[in-house]
Design a protein around this motif. Structure first.
Motif, PDB file in Angstrom:
ATOM      1  N   PRO A 197      41.986  44.320  35.905  1.00 46.31           N
ATOM      2  CA  PRO A 197      41.267  44.673  37.090  1.00 46.31           C
ATOM      3  C   PRO A 197      39.945  44.459  37.103  1.00 46.31           C
ATOM      4  N   GLU A 198      39.275  44.694  37.672  1.00 47.30           N
ATOM      5  CA  GLU A 198      37.241  43.798  38.058  1.00 47.30           C
ATOM      6  C   GLU A 198      37.104  44.047  36.383  1.00 47.30           C
ATOM      7  N   GLY A 199      36.857  42.320  35.662  1.00 43.06           N
ATOM      8  CA  GLY A 199      35.661  42.928  35.029  1.00 43.06           C
ATOM      9  C   GLY A 199      36.270  42.711  33.142  1.00 43.06           C
ATOM     10  N   ALA A 200      37.847  42.376  33.591  1.00 46.28           N
ATOM     11  CA  ALA A 200      38.685  41.994  32.573  1.00 46.28           C
ATOM     12  C   ALA A 200      38.428  40.430  32.219  1.00 46.28           C
ATOM     13  N   THR A 201      38.856  40.285  30.929  1.00 44.45           N
ATOM     14  CA  THR A 201      39.683  38.565  30.507  1.00 44.45           C
ATOM     15  C   THR A 201      40.574  39.094  30.465  1.00 44.45           C
ATOM     16  N   ASN A 250      34.957  23.335  27.019  1.00 43.09           N
ATOM     17  CA  ASN A 250      33.637  23.438  28.048  1.00 43.09           C
ATOM     18  C   ASN A 250      34.054  24.656  29.122  1.00 43.09           C
ATOM     19  N   GLU A 251      31.982  24.647  29.678  1.00 44.51           N
ATOM     20  CA  GLU A 251      32.170  26.233  29.823  1.00 44.51           C
ATOM     21  C   GLU A 251      31.858  25.510  31.202  1.00 44.51           C
ATOM     22  N   ASP A 252      31.599  26.415  32.452  1.00 46.56           N
ATOM     23  CA  ASP A 252      31.436  27.076  33.474  1.00 46.56           C
ATOM     24  C   ASP A 252      31.154  27.632  33.697  1.00 46.56           C
ATOM     25  N   GLY A 253      29.258  29.068  33.720  1.00 48.07           N
ATOM     26  CA  GLY A 253      29.569  30.039  34.521  1.00 48.07           C
ATOM     27  C   GLY A 253      30.935  30.851  33.523  1.00 48.07           C
ATOM     28  N   ARG A 254      31.650  31.522  34.331  1.00 48.54           N
ATOM     29  CA  ARG A 254      32.970  32.704  33.487  1.00 48.54           C
ATOM     30  C   ARG A 254      33.623  31.578  33.056  1.00 48.54           C
ATOM     31  N   ASP A 282      34.959  38.530  32.669  1.00 49.67           N
ATOM     32  CA  ASP A 282      34.363  39.550  33.815  1.00 49.67           C
ATOM     33  C   ASP A 282      34.956  39.183  35.173  1.00 49.67           C
ATOM     34  N   SER A 283      36.081  39.625  35.107  1.00 45.28           N
ATOM     35  CA  SER A 283      36.603  38.674  36.963  1.00 45.28           C
ATOM     36  C   SER A 283      36.157  39.740  37.575  1.00 45.28           C
ATOM     37  N   LYS A 284      36.689  38.370  38.865  1.00 44.22           N
ATOM     38  CA  LYS A 284      35.044  38.831  40.407  1.00 44.22           C
ATOM     39  C   LYS A 284      36.950  39.204  41.302  1.00 44.22           C
ATOM     40  N   LEU A 285      36.737  40.216  42.171  1.00 43.75           N
ATOM     41  CA  LEU A 285      37.753  40.383  43.294  1.00 43.75           C
ATOM     42  C   LEU A 285      38.695  38.426  43.182  1.00 43.75           C
ATOM     43  N   SER A 286      36.943  37.935  43.824  1.00 42.62           N
ATOM     44  CA  SER A 286      37.136  36.513  44.820  1.00 42.62           C
ATOM     45  C   SER A 286      37.841  35.604  43.254  1.00 42.62           C
ATOM     46  N   THR A 299      49.830  29.491  38.402  1.00 42.67           N
ATOM     47  CA  THR A 299      49.415  30.848  37.094  1.00 42.67           C
ATOM     48  C   THR A 299      48.871  31.661  38.633  1.00 42.67           C
ATOM     49  N   SER A 300      49.767  33.115  38.871  1.00 43.86           N
ATOM     50  CA  SER A 300      48.691  34.033  40.067  1.00 43.86           C
ATOM     51  C   SER A 300      48.262  35.123  39.675  1.00 43.86           C
ATOM     52  N   LEU A 301      47.137  34.637  40.160  1.00 41.15           N
ATOM     53  CA  LEU A 301      45.631  36.161  39.505  1.00 41.15           C
ATOM     54  C   LEU A 301      45.363  36.615  40.831  1.00 41.15           C
ATOM     55  N   THR A 302      45.585  37.809  40.319  1.00 41.05           N
ATOM     56  CA  THR A 302      45.323  38.956  41.254  1.00 41.05           C
ATOM     57  C   THR A 302      43.855  39.970  40.531  1.00 41.05           C
ATOM     58  N   VAL A 303      43.348  39.839  40.891  1.00 45.05           N
ATOM     59  CA  VAL A 303      42.511  40.785  39.855  1.00 45.05           C
ATOM     60  C   VAL A 303      42.065  42.124  41.241  1.00 45.05           C
ATOM     61  N   ILE A 304      42.255  43.951  40.893  1.00 47.21           N
ATOM     62  CA  ILE A 304      42.480  44.475  41.187  1.00 47.21           C
ATOM     63  C   ILE A 304      41.115  45.314  40.911  1.00 47.21           C
ATOM     64  N   PRO A 305      40.526  45.791  42.398  1.00 44.82           N
ATOM     65  CA  PRO A 305      39.530  47.374  42.091  1.00 44.82           C
ATOM     66  C   PRO A 305      39.453  47.890  41.601  1.00 44.82           C
TER      67      PRO A 305
END
Lengths: 112, 110
Positions: B14-18, B55-59, B77-81, B104-110
């Motif tokens: 879901p959106e917002g997940a880690t 190393n880190e780049d934003g999220r 903080d996963s985004k739909l994008s 690895t396939s990722l789908t972020v769900i609203p």
């Protein structure tokens, strides 16, 4: 900044026809150049790579060939396409082996 | 044994997940490590290089564990994008020695 151009974006060809895909890089000299193929839903398969003009190494024996007539130009060719040649063809460049590769937009090739 | 192995997923979050992805590599002589992102029917694009100290780049946070020969990517903080396929890439530092995982396939769900 460096840019990579690859064309055409889409190509539909009959079995047995020839192929020529072109890739050019701007903004860098003596790049390493690569041709990959990605079948639908699969990973990237390295086809050819080149570390300089006229220097081509083939990774997979097949009916494809590659040439590097100029420092920043890489061409993928075939004399007679097979159905199995369908796929997404990607050209890439890197400064040297330890630096990341950067890809062109790709050519989606369909063989009928 | 494959040079690079990734869990193909799919990961549906879901959106917002880690979410975290791992990747293992087989050759201890590997020198450089990268994460790429590939959108459907598009070319892979470099997301970030992976450095020994992490190393880190934003999220996005990348980690390298040379002793265990694995690389990880953490997305907070996963985004739909962020929906895409994430490719792990390992290089041994010479011309043809780039090895790509199958992604690895990722789908972020609203």
């Amino acid at each position: 900044s460096q840019t990579i151009h690859q064309w055409p974006a889409t190509l539909v060809q009959p079995v047995g026809s020839p192929l020529s895909l072109e890739c050019t890089v701007e903004g860098t000299s003596n790049p390493n150049l690569y041709w990959y193929r990605q079948a639908a839903g699969r990973g990237l398969q390295l086809l050819f790579y080149s570390v300089g003009i006229g220097q081509i190494s083939s990774e997979v024996p097949q009916n494809l060939s590659a040439s590097r007539p100029q420092d920043r130009q890489f061409i993928l060719s075939s004399k007679k396409l097979l159905l199995s040649d369908s796929g997404f063809y990607l050209c890439a460049w890197s400064i040297q082996g330890s630096q990341p590769q950067h890809f062109g937009d790709g050519t989606r090739l369909s063989i009928l | 044994r494959k040079e690079v192995e990734q869990d193909p997923g799919p990961f549906n979050v879901p959106e917002g997940a880690t979410v975290a992805f791992n990747c293992t590599y087989s050759n201890s002589a590997s020198q450089s490590f990268f994460w790429y992102r590939q959108d459907c029917r598009k070319e892979p694009k470099l997301l970030m290089s992976v450095y020994s100290s992490g190393n880190e780049d934003g999220r996005f946070t990348a980690q390298l564990n040379r002793a265990s020969q694995y690389i990880s990517l953490l997305i907070r903080d996963s985004k739909l994008s962020d929906s895409a396929t994430y490719l792990c890439v390992v290089s041994r530092g010479t011309g043809n020695q780039f090895y790509f995982g199958t992604g690895t396939s990722l789908t972020v769900i609203p």
